[in-house]
Motif scaffolding. Structure first.
Motif, mmCIF file in Angstrom:
data_model
loop_
_atom_site.group_PDB
_atom_site.id
_atom_site.type_symbol
_atom_site.label_atom_id
_atom_site.label_comp_id
_atom_site.label_asym_id
_atom_site.label_seq_id
_atom_site.Cartn_x
_atom_site.Cartn_y
_atom_site.Cartn_z
ATOM 1 N N GLY A 160 0.776 -1.228 0.000
ATOM 2 C CA GLY A 160 0.000 0.000 0.000
ATOM 3 C C GLY A 160 0.807 1.278 0.000
ATOM 4 O O GLY A 160 0.342 2.300 0.517
ATOM 5 N N LEU A 161 2.012 1.248 -0.572
ATOM 6 C CA LEU A 161 2.786 2.479 -0.714
ATOM 7 C C LEU A 161 2.079 3.406 -1.707
ATOM 8 O O LEU A 161 1.380 2.942 -2.614
ATOM 9 C CB LEU A 161 4.200 2.164 -1.213
ATOM 10 C CG LEU A 161 5.024 1.174 -0.392
ATOM 11 C CD1 LEU A 161 6.394 0.979 -1.029
ATOM 12 C CD2 LEU A 161 5.156 1.620 1.062
ATOM 13 N N LEU A 172 9.792 -0.225 4.758
ATOM 14 C CA LEU A 172 9.763 -0.964 3.497
ATOM 15 C C LEU A 172 10.093 -2.436 3.715
ATOM 16 O O LEU A 172 9.463 -3.326 3.135
ATOM 17 C CB LEU A 172 10.745 -0.348 2.497
ATOM 18 C CG LEU A 172 10.465 1.089 2.042
ATOM 19 C CD1 LEU A 172 11.535 1.557 1.066
ATOM 20 C CD2 LEU A 172 9.085 1.207 1.417
ATOM 21 N N TRP A 173 11.078 -2.705 4.555
ATOM 22 C CA TRP A 173 11.425 -4.113 4.834
ATOM 23 C C TRP A 173 10.272 -4.834 5.514
ATOM 24 O O TRP A 173 9.985 -5.998 5.205
ATOM 25 C CB TRP A 173 12.682 -4.195 5.701
ATOM 26 C CG TRP A 173 13.971 -3.978 4.958
ATOM 27 C CD1 TRP A 173 14.879 -2.983 5.167
ATOM 28 C CD2 TRP A 173 14.494 -4.769 3.884
ATOM 29 N NE1 TRP A 173 15.929 -3.106 4.288
ATOM 30 C CE2 TRP A 173 15.722 -4.198 3.495
ATOM 31 C CE3 TRP A 173 14.036 -5.909 3.215
ATOM 32 C CZ2 TRP A 173 16.509 -4.721 2.468
ATOM 33 C CZ3 TRP A 173 14.820 -6.434 2.188
ATOM 34 C CH2 TRP A 173 16.035 -5.853 1.821
ATOM 35 N N LEU A 174 9.609 -4.160 6.430
ATOM 36 C CA LEU A 174 8.450 -4.773 7.077
ATOM 37 C C LEU A 174 7.336 -5.032 6.061
ATOM 38 O O LEU A 174 6.695 -6.085 6.075
ATOM 39 C CB LEU A 174 7.947 -3.881 8.210
ATOM 40 C CG LEU A 174 8.836 -3.822 9.455
ATOM 41 C CD1 LEU A 174 8.421 -2.676 10.367
ATOM 42 C CD2 LEU A 174 8.790 -5.151 10.214
ATOM 43 N N GLY A 175 7.107 -4.071 5.164
ATOM 44 C CA GLY A 175 6.107 -4.279 4.125
ATOM 45 C C GLY A 175 6.473 -5.411 3.196
ATOM 46 O O GLY A 175 5.593 -6.137 2.693
ATOM 47 N N LEU A 176 7.775 -5.613 2.969
ATOM 48 C CA LEU A 176 8.248 -6.708 2.110
ATOM 49 C C LEU A 176 8.066 -8.054 2.783
ATOM 50 O O LEU A 176 7.554 -9.011 2.182
ATOM 51 C CB LEU A 176 9.726 -6.486 1.781
ATOM 52 C CG LEU A 176 10.350 -7.497 0.828
ATOM 53 C CD1 LEU A 176 10.145 -7.065 -0.613
ATOM 54 C CD2 LEU A 176 11.845 -7.667 1.112
ATOM 55 N N MET A 177 8.484 -8.146 4.039
ATOM 56 C CA MET A 177 8.520 -9.441 4.710
ATOM 57 C C MET A 177 7.179 -9.847 5.307
ATOM 58 O O MET A 177 6.820 -11.023 5.286
ATOM 59 C CB MET A 177 9.593 -9.427 5.814
ATOM 60 C CG MET A 177 11.004 -9.356 5.271
ATOM 61 S SD MET A 177 11.369 -10.770 4.215
ATOM 62 C CE MET A 177 12.913 -10.233 3.485
ATOM 63 N N LEU A 178 6.429 -8.909 5.846
ATOM 64 C CA LEU A 178 5.154 -9.256 6.468
ATOM 65 C C LEU A 178 4.046 -9.418 5.437
ATOM 66 O O LEU A 178 3.300 -10.395 5.463
ATOM 67 C CB LEU A 178 4.739 -8.187 7.487
ATOM 68 C CG LEU A 178 5.306 -8.295 8.897
ATOM 69 C CD1 LEU A 178 6.808 -8.135 8.905
ATOM 70 C CD2 LEU A 178 4.651 -7.255 9.804
ATOM 71 N N GLN A 262 2.851 -0.830 11.468
ATOM 72 C CA GLN A 262 2.012 0.309 11.114
ATOM 73 C C GLN A 262 2.573 1.019 9.886
ATOM 74 O O GLN A 262 3.749 1.380 9.843
ATOM 75 C CB GLN A 262 1.945 1.294 12.294
ATOM 76 C CG GLN A 262 0.990 2.444 12.086
ATOM 77 C CD GLN A 262 -0.467 1.999 12.164
ATOM 78 O OE1 GLN A 262 -0.782 0.959 12.750
ATOM 79 N NE2 GLN A 262 -1.361 2.791 11.567
ATOM 80 N N MET A 263 1.727 1.176 8.884
ATOM 81 C CA MET A 263 2.094 2.002 7.729
ATOM 82 C C MET A 263 1.767 3.448 8.081
ATOM 83 O O MET A 263 0.612 3.769 8.396
ATOM 84 C CB MET A 263 1.325 1.551 6.495
ATOM 85 C CG MET A 263 1.768 2.252 5.216
ATOM 86 S SD MET A 263 3.508 1.962 4.798
ATOM 87 C CE MET A 263 3.497 0.191 4.509
ATOM 88 N N GLY A 272 -4.349 8.246 5.083
ATOM 89 C CA GLY A 272 -4.225 7.821 6.468
ATOM 90 C C GLY A 272 -3.304 6.613 6.606
ATOM 91 O O GLY A 272 -3.010 5.916 5.634
ATOM 92 N N GLY A 273 -2.873 6.374 7.818
ATOM 93 C CA GLY A 273 -2.051 5.206 8.090
ATOM 94 C C GLY A 273 -2.920 3.984 8.334
ATOM 95 O O GLY A 273 -4.140 4.076 8.472
ATOM 96 N N PHE A 274 -2.289 2.819 8.405
ATOM 97 C CA PHE A 274 -3.021 1.580 8.642
ATOM 98 C C PHE A 274 -2.065 0.508 9.153
ATOM 99 O O PHE A 274 -0.840 0.624 9.035
ATOM 100 C CB PHE A 274 -3.721 1.101 7.358
ATOM 101 C CG PHE A 274 -2.790 0.887 6.192
ATOM 102 C CD1 PHE A 274 -2.181 -0.343 5.968
ATOM 103 C CD2 PHE A 274 -2.522 1.943 5.315
ATOM 104 C CE1 PHE A 274 -1.325 -0.526 4.897
ATOM 105 C CE2 PHE A 274 -1.667 1.762 4.235
ATOM 106 C CZ PHE A 274 -1.065 0.519 4.027
ATOM 107 N N GLN A 275 -2.653 -0.508 9.734
ATOM 108 C CA GLN A 275 -1.863 -1.616 10.254
ATOM 109 C C GLN A 275 -1.880 -2.770 9.252
ATOM 110 O O GLN A 275 -2.875 -2.998 8.575
ATOM 111 C CB GLN A 275 -2.428 -2.093 11.594
ATOM 112 C CG GLN A 275 -1.550 -3.117 12.307
ATOM 113 C CD GLN A 275 -2.166 -3.578 13.628
ATOM 114 O OE1 GLN A 275 -3.043 -4.422 13.639
ATOM 115 N NE2 GLN A 275 -1.698 -3.003 14.735
#
Length: 423
Positions: A160-161, A172-178, A262-263, A272-275
């Motif tokens: 969701g970038l 970014l790493w968290l978004g990649l791995m999770l 958390q994004m 807005g941000g999101f989890q």
């Protein structure tokens, strides 16, 4: 040079052969053909009785089998079938086409099914991206996402970038791995490759260099994310080598054990941000889980890399070409980890090679005396007839400018008299 290689082949039963560039093994690697490659028929791997999925795409044609590459880590690994220590209990039935269980610390391979068989990786390829660039990027650095970063296959996984959004590298790493974000993969690859329009291509090239450096010769990356690309392959054995590099990194271990993240909101873009959650359910359901990576495309089917620790012992499992029923990928990984932890610590059918094992042999720098040089020229048509197989293989590999794979070294490491094929 051709005459020298031909003479070596004739004198020491060494055969030169060539494999496609996509296989990533240097061409014309002369080596003794492993005895295990043809000594026994493949033993079928335990499989559950399930109907194949409807409308499954036809898998891509892999490179041809490579006798040398198939025996990296030990002759017993050169099989399309099952390889486990003699006398141990049968491994669980899983739908994975190929798999491997190994010790992360000692490198001992506990067992596998077609460990060197070419498969398409899907998102477990993101572990190769991590192994290549995680040390090159400052996790605290804040970057801006470009429109090209979001150039991913429609409907594929994204964290969701947003274009113009500002995020830290660690996010970014968290978004990649999770969340297996392909948008995060593109962004990280672009940044690691210098940040320009050719950044992703440079990083993919670096990923392939990393694979060769660590001995993952059957791995060839085309995309940083694992989205399907022509000529993109890996193997269960190679994934274990890559995982061993990744789990040696503290940041990687922290990311893959994170349950949710958390994004951040992007107020300047009115977003807005999101989890988001970790898709690897092993960390929620398996005692001692260390994390890992899931993967899926219609072409590759389900792939999985996972690791766990029990009683001071860390094991890694890799699997490719699986179906989600009757068990999901992480569940198949968990059952194979259970099987691995049930084996005695000294059981082994092979070894995960180290980068030192496959490092190129340095060329000699000193000049021989004039008389010795003349003698060498006279004998250039072939080695002495008494040259051993190991010595001939080493000389041939040096002549070819390729890494010495130490197949004979792996054979010597095996305990004498212990069968390694079959149940």
């Amino acid at each position: 040079m051709r005459a020298a290689l031909a003479a070596l082949s004739a004198a020491a039963l060494i055969v030169p052969f060539q494999i496609p560039a996509s296989a990533a093994v240097p061409a014309a690697v002369p080596a003794a053909v492993p005895a295990a490659f043809s000594a026994k028929a493949d033993i079928p791997c335990p499989k559950p009785k399930v109907a194949p999925p409807p409308n499954r795409p036809k898998p891509p044609v892999p490179p041809p089998d490579d006798p040398v590459g198939s025996a990296i880590g030990g002759d017993a690994l050169a099989t399309h079938g099952l390889v486990v220590p003699a006398g141990v209990k049968k491994p669980p039935a899983v739908t994975a086409t190929t798999w491997l269980v190994a010790d992360l610390d000692t490198g001992e391979v506990l067992g596998g099914c077609g460990p060197h068989v070419y498969q398409t990786p899907a998102s477990v390829q993101k572990t190769l991206l991590a192994a290549t660039v995680i040390d090159k990027l400052d996790p605290k650095q804040k970057i801006t996402v470009t429109r090209g970063d979001l150039n991913i296959e429609p409907g594929s996984s994204a964290v969701g970038l947003v274009v113009g959004g500002k995020y830290t590298i660690s996010t970014l790493w968290l978004g990649l791995m999770l969340n297996s974000g392909n948008d995060a993969a593109n962004t990280l690859a672009r940044l690691a490759g210098g940040g320009g329009a050719d950044g992703v291509a440079k990083t993919v090239a670096a990923m392939n260099d990393t694979a060769k450096r660590i001995g993952a010769f059957q791995t060839h990356a085309v995309t940083p994310s694992g989205l399907d690309g022509q000529g993109q392959f890996t193997s269960a054995y190679d994934l274990a080598l890559i995982a061993r590099v990744c789990f040696g990194n503290a940041d990687f271990r922290r990311y893959v054990l994170t349950r949710s993240a958390q994004m951040p909101a992007q107020p300047q873009l009115k977003k807005g941000g999101f989890q988001f959650q970790n898709e690897n359910k092993l960390i929620f359901n398996y005692d001692g889980a260390l994390g890992g990576k899931t993967g899926f495309t219609q072409l590759a089917r389900h792939s999985y890399v996972g690791a766990a620790e029990r009683n001071g012992r860390r094991l890694v499992v890799t699997l490719l070409g699986a179906e989600a029923r009757p068990q999901r990928g992480y569940q198949q990984g968990a059952s194979l980890l259970d099987w691995g932890f049930s084996l005695p610590r000294d059981e082994s059918v092979g070894k995960l090679v180290s980068p030192e094992d496959v490092a190129p042999t340095p060329a000699p720098t000193s000049q021989p005396p004039a008389g010795q040089a003349a003698a060498s020229a006279t004998e250039s048509d072939g080695p002495p007839q008494a040259l051993s197989v190991a010595a001939a293989a080493s000389v041939a590999l040096v002549l070819a400018g390729t890494p010495l794979l130490l197949l004979l070294t792996q054979r010597r490491r095996r305990r004498p008299g212990r069968p390694t094929r079959g149940v």
